[in-house]
Design an enzyme around this catalytic site. Sequence first.
Site, mmCIF file in Angstrom:
data_model
loop_
_atom_site.group_PDB
_atom_site.id
_atom_site.type_symbol
_atom_site.label_atom_id
_atom_site.label_comp_id
_atom_site.label_asym_id
_atom_site.label_seq_id
_atom_site.Cartn_x
_atom_site.Cartn_y
_atom_site.Cartn_z
ATOM 1 N N TYR A 64 0.836 -1.210 0.000
ATOM 2 C CA TYR A 64 0.000 0.000 0.000
ATOM 3 C C TYR A 64 0.870 1.259 0.000
ATOM 4 O O TYR A 64 0.641 2.188 -0.784
ATOM 5 C CB TYR A 64 -0.922 -0.022 1.212
ATOM 6 C CG TYR A 64 -1.803 1.198 1.360
ATOM 7 C CD1 TYR A 64 -3.025 1.283 0.701
ATOM 8 C CD2 TYR A 64 -1.412 2.257 2.180
ATOM 9 C CE1 TYR A 64 -3.837 2.405 0.843
ATOM 10 C CE2 TYR A 64 -2.225 3.375 2.328
ATOM 11 C CZ TYR A 64 -3.422 3.444 1.655
ATOM 12 O OH TYR A 64 -4.220 4.554 1.801
ATOM 13 N N LYS A 92 1.237 4.137 -2.945
ATOM 14 C CA LYS A 92 0.982 5.555 -2.700
ATOM 15 C C LYS A 92 2.218 6.405 -3.031
ATOM 16 O O LYS A 92 2.097 7.573 -3.433
ATOM 17 C CB LYS A 92 0.556 5.779 -1.262
ATOM 18 C CG LYS A 92 -0.848 5.270 -0.960
ATOM 19 C CD LYS A 92 -1.892 5.896 -1.874
ATOM 20 C CE LYS A 92 -3.304 5.560 -1.464
ATOM 21 N NZ LYS A 92 -4.319 6.164 -2.371
#
Length: 275
Positions: free
Chosen positions: A157, A161
């Site tokens: 994740y 990002k």
Amino acid sequence: MKDLRTQYGQYAVVTGASSGIGEQFARRLAAAGVNVVLVARREERLEALAAELSRLHGTANIPLALDLLAPGAVDDLWQRVAGLDVGIVVANAGFYFAGPLTANPLADELDVLTLHTAVPLRMAHRFGRAFAARGRGAIVLVSSSIAASAVPYEANYAAAKSYVLSLGQALHHELKGDGVDVLVVSPGQTQTEGLDSAPGIDFSRLSGAKMPPARVADAALAGLGRRAHVVPGAMNVLTDVLTKYVLPRRLSARMYAAILRPALTAEPRNAPSAG
């Protein structure tokens, strides 16, 4: 707030609009007189939100139930809005996934990668090209305050990002000469359904207040056309500076591991709704 409709166009496309940050973007844009194309998977929620915003602000909002993980979804979205004067795109759709990488299903981690990297890339390319050709438009990409560091237990994740942050900051410079404003917003912990139901981690075990999603949308729209990157909240700004410029990467990774490890859960990790 600036006249977004006059500056960019009559319509905005907001993905992940059924709740959380995406819903707040839709509310702020409609309040500014911009018609909103509401994109997410939960059709009933989109229809209710579209009707509410039309009643409150007189905008002609369009609920568009779409799974952005489906093959060709961004092309489908593009075709459905092709006849509209779309001037703003908010690529917000996503879901939160945590825990040791090798304990999670690979298919779910690949969905995280697709939704948080390939989908924003496709949207930026499709709409950015059209905006540049006509000489105006705006693209908002949603990253995270952890994008500046390697983050154990949120490894994929955080890496995704980081890609969004780098992509958006580069596009800010590439497209500004064509009249297109690109901004990346990097929120920290935000009060959203996705965070509350995140597989693999219990955020109630972590200290620190969660930011209201409206504050994220407000910060992004206030910075649009003025900045390439916005980090809402003083503590998030401090964390961003520390992990970028002060702490060596190995130490910031240890810091995040120490923070997140106590909040890990042993529950089955199934990917939550992406909106």
